[in-house]
Write an enzyme that holds these catalytic residues in place. Structure first.
Site, PDB file in Angstrom:
ATOM      1  N   LYS A 158       0.822  -1.199   0.000  1.00  0.00           N
ATOM      2  CA  LYS A 158       0.000   0.000   0.000  1.00  0.00           C
ATOM      3  C   LYS A 158       0.870   1.269   0.000  1.00  0.00           C
ATOM      4  O   LYS A 158       2.088   1.204   0.181  1.00  0.00           O
ATOM      5  CB  LYS A 158      -0.944  -0.019   1.209  1.00  0.00           C
ATOM      6  CG  LYS A 158      -1.981  -1.158   1.158  1.00  0.00           C
ATOM      7  CD  LYS A 158      -2.776  -1.204  -0.130  1.00  0.00           C
ATOM      8  CE  LYS A 158      -4.132  -1.888  -0.022  1.00  0.00           C
ATOM      9  NZ  LYS A 158      -4.113  -3.354  -0.044  1.00  0.00           N
TER      10      LYS A 158
HETATM   11  C1  LIG Z   1      -5.508  -3.973   0.684  1.00  0.00           C
HETATM   12  C2  LIG Z   1      -6.961  -3.798   0.705  1.00  0.00           C
HETATM   13  C3  LIG Z   1      -7.764  -4.184   1.801  1.00  0.00           C
HETATM   14  C4  LIG Z   1      -7.283  -4.941   2.993  1.00  0.00           C
HETATM   15  O1  LIG Z   1      -6.058  -4.774   3.401  1.00  0.00           O
HETATM   16  P1  LIG Z   1      -5.111  -5.822   4.163  1.00  0.00           P
HETATM   17  O2  LIG Z   1      -4.338  -4.894   5.019  1.00  0.00           O
HETATM   18  O3  LIG Z   1      -4.285  -6.494   3.111  1.00  0.00           O
HETATM   19  O4  LIG Z   1      -5.948  -6.746   4.937  1.00  0.00           O
HETATM   20  C5  LIG Z   1      -9.106  -3.897   1.754  1.00  0.00           C
HETATM   21  N1  LIG Z   1      -9.669  -3.300   0.712  1.00  0.00           N
HETATM   22  C6  LIG Z   1      -8.962  -2.931  -0.374  1.00  0.00           C
HETATM   23  C7  LIG Z   1      -9.651  -2.261  -1.505  1.00  0.00           C
HETATM   24  C8  LIG Z   1      -7.588  -3.199  -0.411  1.00  0.00           C
HETATM   25  O5  LIG Z   1      -6.899  -2.868  -1.506  1.00  0.00           O
END
Ligand SMILES: *Cc1c(COP(=O)(O)O)cnc(C)c1O
Length: 405
Positions: free
Chosen positions: A186
């Site tokens: 992210k």
């Molecule tokens: C990455 C992501 C999540 C969840 O994140 P994690 O930290 O990997 O559990 C939820 N929604 C979206 C749209 C994402 O891209």
């Protein structure tokens, strides 16, 4: 795009603070931790940076969504309207609280089509959950109005659009609550982690307890805490939070690099008249983690993808239509009710519908769409080279196509 590309001394310094005391837990051990409260510090920084009254860290973005839903009172049998294009975590969280994901079409912004949302509302609908996909925002004003008119909760999944804004406000801070993910890929990362953002004190207090076994955090020590409701363990560790403290300090730099690199790549692809771009509801607020572009039809797009693959330049370019993670077309496990344990009858009935129900409008968009991930480390020369190579493939495919008619 991801914070891991710029990783180094700042993160090490924060980790060293935690290693210096060995207190890896975010609660308690007040004397031993020598003033290090990394999770608290990161929560405060999130509130300040994004203009949200409260922030609650969690162990992941998925846990943040689950926590937000529980705190907002979304549970058994409630319907949550969400897009058919998102990361699987969005529906996982809905299912985890016993609610029912109602998947609807997206539009050319790759986010919820407000008309599709309206059409999906039933007496069981409790929440609309837009997902700010690929760095850019959903049509928030339209969705907010729908929620207001129908007395529904607006929960923003902003997990992959940290730093994007809509009309001057950060996404994730506009609805009743919003969530971020700090997983490894992210915009900023903790390794693993997430956050719920809200301006509502009651929702925040519930998130605080829910992520820590229902502890009210009012006792003189953990043993003396009361438990006003049942919670779980979705805590972040001090080590993960420490990484986040370093990363959040770099966010503005990441965003400005992304925007610069995005603009350069876009200017190259813009030279081809057949290439169009994703609709962005507020261009200024695009966090620019991806450049998303469209070709005239699905056949041309699939041919371009195949040609990019054969030229070895597909890495970093995402054809979501064929991807197993982000679009309903390939969510066979969901559509076929593949669970390890019993699920509620209403959930199973709803999921069964998705194997039969076509998402024609979304297919027409997703089949023409490619997203190019914007790297923080690219030089201008590299961007030009990448852009020209992609442009070359597109022109070749278009030429072949028109030569054959
Ligand atoms: C990455 C992501 C999540 C969840 O994140 P994690 O930290 O990997 O559990 C939820 N929604 C979206 C749209 C994402 O891209």
């Amino acid at each position: 795009m991801p914070g891991f590309e710029f990783f180094g001394e700042e993160e090490r310094k924060q980790i060293d603070d935690v290693m210096g005391t060995g207190i890896l837990m975010r609660y308690g051990f007040d004397a031993q931790r020598k003033g290090n409260w990394k999770a608290k510090e990161l929560e405060q920084k999130i509130s300040e940076t994004f203009g949200s009254k409260y922030a609650q860290l969690t162990s992941s973005g998925t846990a943040a969504l689950t926590t937000a839903m529980a705190a907002l009172g979304i549970g058994y049998g409630d319907e949550v309207i969400m897009p058919a294009f998102t990361f699987v975590a969005s529906f996982e969280a809905v299912i985890s609280v016993g609610a029912i994901p109602v998947l609807v079409d997206i539009d050319e912004s790759l986010t919820l089509d407000p008309n599709a949302v309206k059409a999906a509302i039933t007496s069981k609908t409790k929440c609309v959950m837009p997902v700010h996909m690929c760095g850019s925002m959903a049509d928030i004003d339209a969705l907010k109005n729908i929620c207001k008119e129908n007395n529904l909760i607006l929960l923003e999944d902003a997990c992959q659009s940290i730093g994007a804004t809509y009309k001057g406000k950060y996404v994730g801070t506009i609805g009743d609550a919003g969530t971020f993910s700090f997983d490894f890929v992210k915009t900023i990362t903790c390794g693993e982690g997430g956050a719920v953002l809200t301006n509502n004190e009651e929702v925040y207090t519930k998130c605080d307890g829910y992520t820590d076994h229902g502890h009210d955090h009012q006792g003189v020590d953990r043993g003396a805490d009361l438990h006003p409701f049942v919670g779980y363990n979705y805590r972040i560790s001090e080590l993960h939070a420490a990484i986040g403290v370093a990363q959040i300090g770099k966010l503005n730099n990441f965003l400005s690099i992304q925007r610069k690199n995005h603009a350069l790549l876009k200017s190259i692809l813009s030279a081809i008249p057949e290439v169009t771009f994703r609709k962005i509801h507020d261009e200024e607020g695009d966090s620019c983690t991806f450049l998303t572009w469209f070709l005239p039809d699905g056949e041309i797009t699939a041919t371009v993808v195949a040609e990019m693959k054969s030229q070895n330049i597909l890495a970093g370019n995402f054809y979501w239509f064929d991807n197993n993670w982000h679009y309903i077309r390939k969510w066979d496990h969901l559509k076929n009710n593949k669970f390890l344990n019993n699920q509620s009858e209403p959930l199973q009935q709803q999921l069964k519908k998705y194997s039969a129900e076509p998402f024609t409008a979304s297919d027409a968009i997703m089949s023409r769409c490619i997203s190019t991930a914007i790297s923080l480390t690219w030089t201008e020369e590299q961007i030009s080279e990448k852009g020209e190579k992609i442009a070359g493939v597109i022109k070749k495919v278009l030429k072949d196509k028109y030569a054959s008619v």
